[in-house]
Design an enzyme around this catalytic site. Structure first.
Site, PDB file in Angstrom:
ATOM      1  N   ASP A 107      29.670 -37.015  23.513  1.00 60.03           N
ATOM      2  CA  ASP A 107      30.632 -38.103  23.686  1.00 60.03           C
ATOM      3  C   ASP A 107      29.914 -39.423  23.941  1.00 60.03           C
ATOM      4  O   ASP A 107      30.551 -40.441  24.170  1.00 60.03           O
ATOM      5  CB  ASP A 107      31.641 -37.800  24.792  1.00 60.03           C
ATOM      6  N   ASP A 119      27.582 -32.871  25.075  1.00 64.01           N
ATOM      7  CA  ASP A 119      28.885 -32.731  24.423  1.00 64.01           C
ATOM      8  C   ASP A 119      29.140 -33.834  23.415  1.00 64.01           C
ATOM      9  O   ASP A 119      30.238 -33.925  22.853  1.00 64.01           O
ATOM     10  CB  ASP A 119      30.018 -32.670  25.456  1.00 64.01           C
ATOM     11  N   SER A 156      28.592 -31.882  29.877  1.00 62.86           N
ATOM     12  CA  SER A 156      28.029 -33.089  29.286  1.00 62.86           C
ATOM     13  C   SER A 156      26.498 -33.089  29.334  1.00 62.86           C
ATOM     14  O   SER A 156      25.842 -32.240  28.745  1.00 62.86           O
ATOM     15  CB  SER A 156      28.617 -34.314  29.986  1.00 62.86           C
ATOM     16  N   ASP A 166      24.180 -36.616  23.859  1.00 59.57           N
ATOM     17  CA  ASP A 166      24.139 -35.771  25.046  1.00 59.57           C
ATOM     18  C   ASP A 166      24.765 -34.421  24.711  1.00 59.57           C
ATOM     19  O   ASP A 166      25.128 -34.155  23.561  1.00 59.57           O
ATOM     20  CB  ASP A 166      24.818 -36.441  26.238  1.00 59.57           C
TER      21      ASP A 166
END
Length: 493
Positions: free
Chosen positions: A292, A290, A111, A288
Site C-alpha cells: 500500500d 502489503d 504491512s 512494503d
C-alpha cells in the site's frame, strides 16, 4: 498534544488491529473480531435480496493462512458471503470492495512489520478506510461478544483476559457499552454465508492500474528494479511494470511465509540500491509487505521518500489542470522542504494527523485528488480510495518518462530538510503546558525556517519528537534540548 487513557487502550491502532500472531492475534480473536465487524459493517445489505458480501485478501506471511481461515469462519458464521482473493496487495482489496459493491473488505497483513506480526484491517463500502467511530463500534461489539463468552463459562479466553496488543490494551473491568441496534441479525442455521475463491477478480485490479496510464507503453525505455519485499505484490507489481512497457529486474519476489520485509522492501533500501547500481537501472521501486506504499531510488542509488514523490505528482497534476483546488493533503510529519516546493509551485498544503486514513478522509470530504505521507503512502484520488504502492510507482515513473527527465532530476524539485526524530519514553497524557512553551522556544531557535512536532506514539507509551531544519547540526541541537525539557516535564524534577 497528550493522549487520553482511552486512546492509549484502543484495540484499533492507526491501521487496524496488530500484534504477534498466535500470541496477541489469536484464532479466537480473529473469529470474534470478524463477527463483530459483520454486525457493524454488514448491515448495508439489509433489505436487499441476498446476503452481504465481504472480500478478503492477505499477504504471504505464514500466519495469514490460519488467520484467514478464522476470519472467513467468523464472517460466514455471521451470515456474510466471502470472496477469498488470496495473496493480493491491500489496495486490491480496497478496489475490489468498491468494484464488486461489497459490504466491506478485510485485509490480513502487518504491512511493513516482521513476519512474526500480523494484523486485521477493514475497508467500508466503496473501499474506504473506517473512521475511528466505526472502529470503536466494532470494538464495542467485540467486547460484548467476548464478555458473553466469559459469562457463559466458555473455555476460550476472550480479549478482556488476553491483554495487550501492539496497538493498545483493553483493560479488564471496562463497563459494557450500550450498543445501538445496527447491522445484520444473527443467522439461522440456513442463513450461513457461502465462501468461494476468486478467479478473474485480481486481474480486474491489474487492468484498472494499467488503465490509469496515458498509454500502453508509458514506461517504454525504462529499466526498473522492483523490490517486492517478499510480500503481497511479488507477482502483480513486476507484471504491471512490464505491461506498462518497462524492462523489469525483480528482487524480493520469493516469499516463503517467513521472509517478508526481511532486509528488503521499503523499510530496507540497501538491496534495492545495490541492484539498481549493478543492473544500471534508471530507477528502483521498493514496496512494503502489503504494497500500500512505495519508495523509490534513482539511478545513482539515492532514495526518494513520499514527500519527494508527492512533489513530482502534485506539480504534474497541476500542469495538467487536474489538481483540484491546487491543493495537496499531507500529515504533520511532512518535510519542510515539501512545503517550500509547494509554495514555489503555487500549490496549497493541508495537514492532518499522522495516518493515511486521516489524509483520505479530508480528501473525500473536500474533493481533493492527491495526498499522502512521507513514508510512501500516496493516495491518488482519481484512481484509488487508499494508498497504493503499485499505482504510485506507475504514475511516478510515467511522469518522469513523459517529461524526459531522470528520477534524480525530479527529486531535486524538493529541497529536503534534515530531519531528526527522538522517542522519549513516557505517558503523553502527563505532559502539561510547559511543553507547549518548550515547543515555541524550539521553533524560535529555528528562526521560522523549520518544523517542530511533539506527539504521542500510537503504538507504545512514548512521545515522538521531530525537528527539521536547513542545518542538520541545528536540528540535532534543538531536538536534544526539547527532549530534555520533555523528560523534565514527565518527571516533574
Amino acid at each position: 498534544m497528550g493522549a487520553s487513557g482511552d486512546e492509549l487502550h484502543r484495540l484499533f491502532g492507526t491501521d487496524g488491529v496488530r500484534g504477534v500472531a498466535g500470541r496477541d492475534l489469536t484464532v479466537c480473536l480473529a473469529t470474534d473480531l470478524s463477527m463483530a465487524a459483520a454486525a457493524v459493517l454488514g448491515g448495508g445489505n439489509v433489505g436487499r435480496t441476498g446476503r452481504p458480501l465481504a472480500v478478503i485478501g492477505r499477504d504471504p506471511r505464514a500466519s495469514g493462512e490460519f488467520l484467514e481461515a478464522a476470519v472467513v469462519a467468523g464472517l460466514a458464521g455471521a451470515g456474510v458471503d466471502v470472496l477469498r482473493l488470496g495473496v493480493v496487495p491491500t489496495p486490491a482489496v480496497a478496489y475490489l470492495t468498491g468494484a464488486l459493491d461489497a459490504a466491506f473488505g478485510v485485509v490480513i497483513s502487518a504491512s511493513h512489520n516482521p513476519a512474526r506480526d500480523n494484523g486485521i484491517k477493514f475497508f467500508g463500502r466503496g473501499g474506504i478506510k473506517l473512521p475511528d467511530a466505526v472502529e470503536d463500534e466494532i470494538e464495542a461489539r467485540l467486547r460484548t461478544l467476548q464478555k458473553g463468552k466469559l459469562q457463559k463459562g466458555t473455555p476460550e479466553q476472550g480479549i478482556l483476559e488476553q491483554g495487550t496488543l501492539e496497538q493498545g490494551t483493553l483493560e479488564q473491568g471496562t463497563p459494557e457499552p450500550q450498543l445501538p441496534e445496527r447491522g445484520a441479525p444473527e443467522p439461522a442455521a440456513t442463513e450461513f454465508g457461502r465462501v468461494r475463491d476468486a478467479t478473474v477478480e485480481p486481474e480486474w485490479y491489474l487492468d484498472h492500474l494499467l488503465s490509469t496510464l496515458p498509454g500502453p507503453s508509458a514506461l517504454a525505455g525504462l529499466r526498473i528494479v522492483a523490490d517486492c519485499a517478499h510480500g503481497a505484490a511479488y507477482q502483480l507489481a513486476p507484471e504491471a511494470l512490464r505491461r506498462a512497457g518497462a524492462e523489469v529486474v525483480t528482487i524480493g519476489a520469493e516469499p516463503d511465509g517467513l521472509n517478508i520485509n526481511d532486509g528488503c522492501g521499503s523499510t530496507s533500501l540497501g538491496a534495492l540500491v545495490t541492484a539498481v547500481l549493478e543492473h544500471g537501472a534508471d530507477a528502483g521501486i521498493a514496496y512494503d509487505g502489503d504494497a500500500d506504499r512505495c519508495l523509490a531510488v534513482d539511478a545513482d542509488g539515492q532514495p526518494l521518500d513520499g514527500d519527494q514523490i508527492l512533489t513530482v505528482l502534485a506539480t504534474g497534476l497541476k500542469e495538467a489542470g487536474r489538481l483540484t483546488g491546487n491543493t495537496v493533503v499531507v500529515t504533520v510529519m511532512s518535510n519542510q522542504g515539501f512545503h517550500v516546493a509547494m509554495a514555489e509551485a503555487g500549490i496549497a498544503v493541508i495537514e492532518t494527523a499522522v495516518g493515511d486514513k486521516h489524509v483520505s478522509e479530508i480528501m473525500r470530504e473536500r474533493g481533493y485528488v492527491l495526498g499522502g505521507e512521507q513514508s510512501g503512502h500516496i493516495i491518488l484520488g482519481e484512481h484509488a480510495t487508499t494508498g497504493d504502492g503499485v499505482l504510485t510507482s506507475l504514475q511516478l515513473l510515467a511522469a518522469v518518462n513523459r517529461r524526459g527527465v531522470s528520477l534524480a532530476a525530479a527529486a531535486k524539485m524538493m529541497p529536503k530538510y534534515p530531519q531528526v526524530l527522538v522517542n522519549v519514553p513516557g505517558d503523553a497524557s502527563k505532559l502539561g503546558p510547559e511543553v507547549a512553551v518548550a515547543v515555541a522556544r524550539a521553533r524560535e531557535q529555528l528562526g521560522g525556517n523549520g518544523r517542530v512536532l511533539v506527539r504521542p506514539s500510537g503504538t507504545e507509551p512514548a512521545i515522538r519528537l521531530m525537528v527539521q531544519a536547513e542545518d542538520a547540526n541545528l536540528a540535532e541541537r534543538v531536538v536534544g534540548q526539547l527532549a530534555d525539557e520533555v523528560r523534565l516535564a514527565l518527571t516533574g524534577q
